[in-house]
Design a protein around this motif. Structure first.
Motif, short mmCIF file in Angstrom:
data_model
loop_
_atom_site.label_atom_id
_atom_site.label_comp_id
_atom_site.label_asym_id
_atom_site.label_seq_id
_atom_site.Cartn_x
_atom_site.Cartn_y
_atom_site.Cartn_z
N GLU A 1 1.08 -1.34 0.18
CA GLU A 1 -0.02 -0.16 -0.11
C GLU A 1 0.99 1.58 0.05
O GLU A 1 2.02 1.41 0.53
CB GLU A 1 -0.87 0.22 1.35
N LYS B 1 -9.81 9.68 4.78
CA LYS B 1 -10.58 8.91 5.62
C LYS B 1 -12.34 8.46 5.36
O LYS B 1 -12.65 7.30 6.13
CB LYS B 1 -10.00 9.09 7.34
N TYR C 1 -13.48 0.41 -3.68
CA TYR C 1 -12.90 -0.53 -2.19
C TYR C 1 -13.53 -0.76 -0.94
O TYR C 1 -13.61 -1.90 -0.33
CB TYR C 1 -10.62 0.07 -2.09
N PHE D 1 -14.91 4.28 -2.98
CA PHE D 1 -15.78 4.25 -2.67
C PHE D 1 -15.73 2.73 -3.25
O PHE D 1 -16.28 1.85 -2.66
CB PHE D 1 -16.93 4.70 -3.41
N ALA E 1 -10.76 5.42 -6.03
CA ALA E 1 -11.54 4.15 -6.28
C ALA E 1 -11.42 3.76 -4.30
O ALA E 1 -11.89 2.78 -3.94
CB ALA E 1 -10.21 3.12 -6.40
N ARG F 1 -3.99 0.35 -2.04
CA ARG F 1 -3.36 -0.37 -2.85
C ARG F 1 -3.63 0.04 -4.18
O ARG F 1 -3.02 -0.11 -5.36
CB ARG F 1 -4.52 -1.62 -2.99
N TYR G 1 -15.54 10.62 0.35
CA TYR G 1 -14.74 9.67 -0.84
C TYR G 1 -14.79 10.08 -2.01
O TYR G 1 -14.97 11.35 -2.25
CB TYR G 1 -16.13 8.62 -1.64
N ARG G 2 -12.96 10.13 -2.44
CA ARG G 2 -12.93 11.06 -3.58
C ARG G 2 -13.13 10.79 -4.70
O ARG G 2 -13.47 10.01 -5.41
CB ARG G 2 -10.77 11.35 -3.76
N ILE H 1 -13.11 -2.27 4.17
CA ILE H 1 -12.23 -1.99 4.51
C ILE H 1 -11.25 -1.52 3.78
O ILE H 1 -11.44 -2.08 2.11
CB ILE H 1 -11.14 -2.64 6.07
N ARG H 2 -10.89 -0.50 4.50
CA ARG H 2 -9.94 0.40 3.33
C ARG H 2 -8.70 1.08 3.57
O ARG H 2 -8.68 1.22 4.84
CB ARG H 2 -10.42 1.47 2.19
N ASP H 3 -7.32 1.11 2.77
CA ASP H 3 -5.88 1.72 3.85
C ASP H 3 -6.33 2.87 2.99
O ASP H 3 -5.53 3.24 1.89
CB ASP H 3 -4.55 1.14 3.47
N TYR H 4 -7.01 4.25 3.79
CA TYR H 4 -7.69 5.06 3.13
C TYR H 4 -6.71 6.21 2.75
O TYR H 4 -6.04 7.38 2.05
CB TYR H 4 -8.61 6.16 4.02
N ARG H 5 -5.62 6.39 3.67
CA ARG H 5 -4.20 6.83 3.18
C ARG H 5 -3.38 7.01 1.52
O ARG H 5 -2.71 6.14 1.60
CB ARG H 5 -3.00 6.59 4.05
#
Lengths: 359, 359, 359, 359
Positions: free
Chosen positions: A17, A99, A111, A109, A107, A125, A102-103, A117-121
């Motif tokens: 990631e 966090k 993901y 939304f 991706a 990935r 959604y941008r 779950i997502r690594d928003y930072r």
């Protein structure tokens, strides 16, 4: 199965990631005995790395590649080659807003919905940082292809609505690396740079196209029926972040020609059979015919803009999102080595696959 | 590895040469318990079969599909489903000339070089006849997708330089099947038919584009990083004979927009998160976002023309080739069910793959 | 994914239920230009087919193999080779009882639970009839291996508690095909036949072991780490119906030796490096070392017995099951060609894989 | 293709040479949302690591696992999980002799022949050090299986010619971890330890068997035809270094029974269908039936002995080889967690595969 591997015999698996500990790649299936030029690895990384010029993101990531395995006394062992690239210049705080919001056209939304779950930072990935691993792997592919004489050259062929008008055969492709936008026509390059700077100042972004030419490809690469060489190239290119389209040879314009105009007539040249024209783009029936392979890839404008945009959060409530962080106003210049790397991975795989086609 | 299989979980393998005993397909990985409408299989075969109208080849092949395995008392068993289609109306003599002379822009030369042998009769394995097997397999994929509500509609969006000007959202896509060229705009359809007839009379051929729309696709299909949904669609489409390009969403035109124009803004509609615009073409970060997926595929003009063309034989000596046999002046109308079938195969595979994405 | 394919480069996919229309196999990845001896295909089928002697099932299935594709003018085309075997002598009525009652130690229960549906007639997909397709495919593998000098010989090494005492090196393996039980020691063979006949008369069944020897295998076949040659052989063998174990080289007995006794000392013989002993069974570190590869496979007694047995039906209610139909009292003699075919498939695949190990 | 990956949906790829920079593993296809107990990872590594007791090698490697990706805030992301294990206590000088001389019954000769190059230091890729990566990956598989209730327990069932006489059902398997040889019978364990110490003092080595029991496995895991659960277990086990055989259920002894003795009779217990006996070893037709799965794996005596042995060098010249370095006199105790890890990897993969078997 989970989509992190590419290739059949020459096969890579990438991991990592953008704001985790590291990204990297395992290259499995590279034949033993290939000499590895480690300086070349770092050189290619430079072509992709952020902060390389005023028209790219100003993030500073050295993208130093550590070789973990597979290479011994300067040669490949036939065992998995692993490259590790630590994530260094991470400013995760820049991403706190992401966090929950959604941008647009990212991706985040999808993901969240897919994985729960997502690594928003920094996109985790889904970040284009992953492509650094591809470029590193692409070097091994390029070195393998070199043993067969194959050369790959990509360049920026359009930015926004400004496109190169000349055909690649009328240009010196080596010029591309001499300017920061990587366009082989100096004048057009300058105009592109100006456009990109203007967009950046406006907090906006631009898209464009990268073209790629493969020269001296042996006849016989590509597997019918589903793994046609151009089908695998298409998949490879569209697996790159932000891509919207692929065409090869005569492409979308070619459909307007008649069969009598479009057909490439065979003729003998020396002891080789060649074609007079090359609408086929070096591939017939999915198999390379020895002529230049050329194709074009469309990249959308970068989704992260430095302007306020409406959006929603995970709950669906309205939110306003303003791009922070350090981003590319146009990914095209940095996409050039990525396109080359993916082309090299496809061709290296098919080069090996072609070794078992006949007795 | 040899390129005759497609898909990961829902996986097909096709076999057969155009003038051998038969062609066919094995579908492995279809879940057990799916009801199979065998009439629907034959119905789809009709849409692809030769001789269906005055603007297609006049070859007569009934393309009857025999079910060999995998279906029991009207339902799938979870075991491989096999379909056999005998080759019937073969006039191999029409192809005697091809024994030694390479047809321009066909796969004769590349197959001969790659394999050292080829079944020259009607193109053998490189013949588009292979796509009949894909259409048959596509029916099973469509039936599986139906259980998730997914619908797929393809249509001819251009022939030669005559293109539909309306966006798909402005058209009634169900109109497409009501005319022989499969274009949903009646007037444009008529003009296309006229063009194709004219080309046929001139012994020439035309290319064009097929567009495809996938509606009601669940959120979450597509696997990052390499198996992005659009990357797999691109590969699927470019694995179809005669294709030259693929674009989805805003495609090659989208690269001319600025990020601020191109981004799709999220909003809540009912209890769903949707986007206001759909430049993304229903896919973000390689994963479906629930909006319509739409894409376009370029097909070159048919390479077999009824005119004399210069060529060479296996020895490289000059030869003249004149198209014989019964061929399509334009493959677009028959390509529509093939595009749908390939889209269905990609989506069915990703539907199953999405079942194991999260706990 | 669904388990109906085997091999990486040389890859087969089988299909078909025992009482459906047909069974068959697609062989993908066989190099072009291999001469095919079609008589040899039928000859191998004879070795596996039912009704071949008094100690096998008396079902009559001719198991005629129809070649559908991939072979042209006596040679492989490099395209998928497909074989079709129609199911003929089916007495589905014999299986009516199986519709609801689970046969002990068969796959009825597990298939029903896994799929929620099953073709109960003769075991459907779980029937050993499927192995006919493997034998047909094995012929192509054997022909490919022949080009590299590799020979494979399997034989029955035990039936019930009666085992060959001699080592394979003390026997003339060609004797095996001269008796109906396929044991290379005439006297032991006769005793085995007597045992099997006795079991059959008692309505009972016997198990045993098949041993297999691979001679003249080139050095270098097998891929570390997971695809060790013996690991792939183990999987291949245990994929055969009714198998319970696999050992190679010194096997389960070898674990009782000390390292100083077990190690195979290298020495030079002519210009080759060989080992004095061969506890390694021709494989070191998962890779063939040029010595004979030998292994043994355990087969359980046939589950279908001609005696009444307690069981349950789908609802779990008690039921009595009495074997009907025509079954083998001992599968060992017919298992010999199947073991050979699976060994050939593994070796052919690894032969091709070894072509891309080094530059 | 090159043999460094294992599994279809839950798929691992390992990398690294024993004396290179590091070894490691990528786990792809683990569902998102799985809680990861990082302490458990290190705990399992302890069970495999060298130097853990007086009967194992005295090499000191901490085998600390660094998590590079795929885990975020304690849960899996659905993206590739990567583990890195640095090589630390390497005394490459111990291996200088191996540079040119082939160690008996090792992979030196076959690697050199296959690849034309090898990392001779400590066996390179062929070293059992690679199994550390498997144990790390196995933890993730175990955690996934735990969500379905599955438990896996392996133990040493024989060392040399000293074998446990009791059936696993008569033993408390939790006792195995309480002694350094990992045998659940205290007295037998003590005798085994004495044997191993004696062998070590003599500069010799011992083999043996590891048995493994899988409890509470759901019905329906395993894919016919080729990916039978026991076939995949066999491959998994025989991919472990130094293995010679595999048997499950009644195994090689079962072949001596008659069908009427061997068949497992179904009966209802509560609302479950079970079998009275379990010769089937919990697997019927390649699919788990809900009973205990049990199997046994044979390990040869360690090839590295502390005695002088004759050998040859690369040129084939005679040489004497005397084991140096710090080696295990018997790998069995350390093999226990490796067998469990491989079993977990097979079952986790099949658990996921079973999710798409039926609608």
């Amino acid at each position: 199965m989970a989509g992190n591997s590419f290739g059949e015999i020459f096969r890579i698996t990438t991991f990592g990631e953008s704001h985790g500990a590291a990204i990297g790649v395992i290259i499995d299936g590279c034949p033993a005995g290939l000499k590895i030029d480690t300086a070349f690895i770092q050189q290619e990384m430079q072509r992709r790395k952020p902060g390389q010029s005023k028209i790219t993101t100003q993030r500073k990531e050295e993208d130093e590649v550590e070789i973990l395995s597979g290479i011994f006394e300067g040669k490949t062992l036939g065992t998995p080659i692993s490259f590790l690239i630590r994530n260094t210049d991470q400013r995760s705080k820049d991403y706190d807003e992401m966090k929950s919001v959604y941008r647009p056209s990212h991706a985040d939304f999808t993901y969240q919905e897919k994985y729960g779950i997502r690594d928003y930072r920094g996109g985790g990935r889904s970040s284009a940082r992953e492509t650094a691993a591809r470029v590193a792997a692409g070097v091994i592919a390029k070195l393998l292809l070199k043993t067969a004489g194959v050369e790959i050259k990509a360049f920026v062929s359009s930015v926004g609505n400004l496109a190169l008008q000349k055909d690649y055969t009328q240009l010196n492709l080596n010029e591309a690396e001499k300017n920061i936008v990587r366009c082989p026509d100096k004048k057009v390059a300058q105009a592109m740079i100006t456009m990109i700077e203007k967009a950046r100042k406006a907090g906006d972004t631009l898209g464009g196209t990268v073209s790629c030419v493969v020269q001296h490809c042996p006849v016989g690469l590509g597997e019918p029926v589903f793994d046609k060489l151009h089908a695998d190239l298409a998949k490879a290119m569209l697996s790159i972040n932000a891509t919207k389209g692929f065409e090869y040879g005569s492409g979308f314009q070619g459909v307007k020609l008649k069969g009598s105009e479009h057909n490439d007539i065979f003729e003998k040249k020396g002891n080789k059979i060649i074609t007079k024209t090359n609408h086929s783009g070096g591939i017939q029936g999915g198999i390379s015919n020895g002529m230049d392979i050329y194709f074009k890839v469309a990249f959308k404008p970068v989704a992260t803009i430095m302007q306020a945009q409406a959006s929603v959060n995970e709950a669906g409530d309205k939110a306003v999102m303003k791009g922070k962080g350090r981003h590319d106003p146009c990914v095209l210049p940095r996409a050039v080595p990525i396109v080359e790397a993916m082309a090299a991975l496809v061709l290296a795989d098919h080069l090996l696959r072609s070794k078992v086609s006949k007795l």
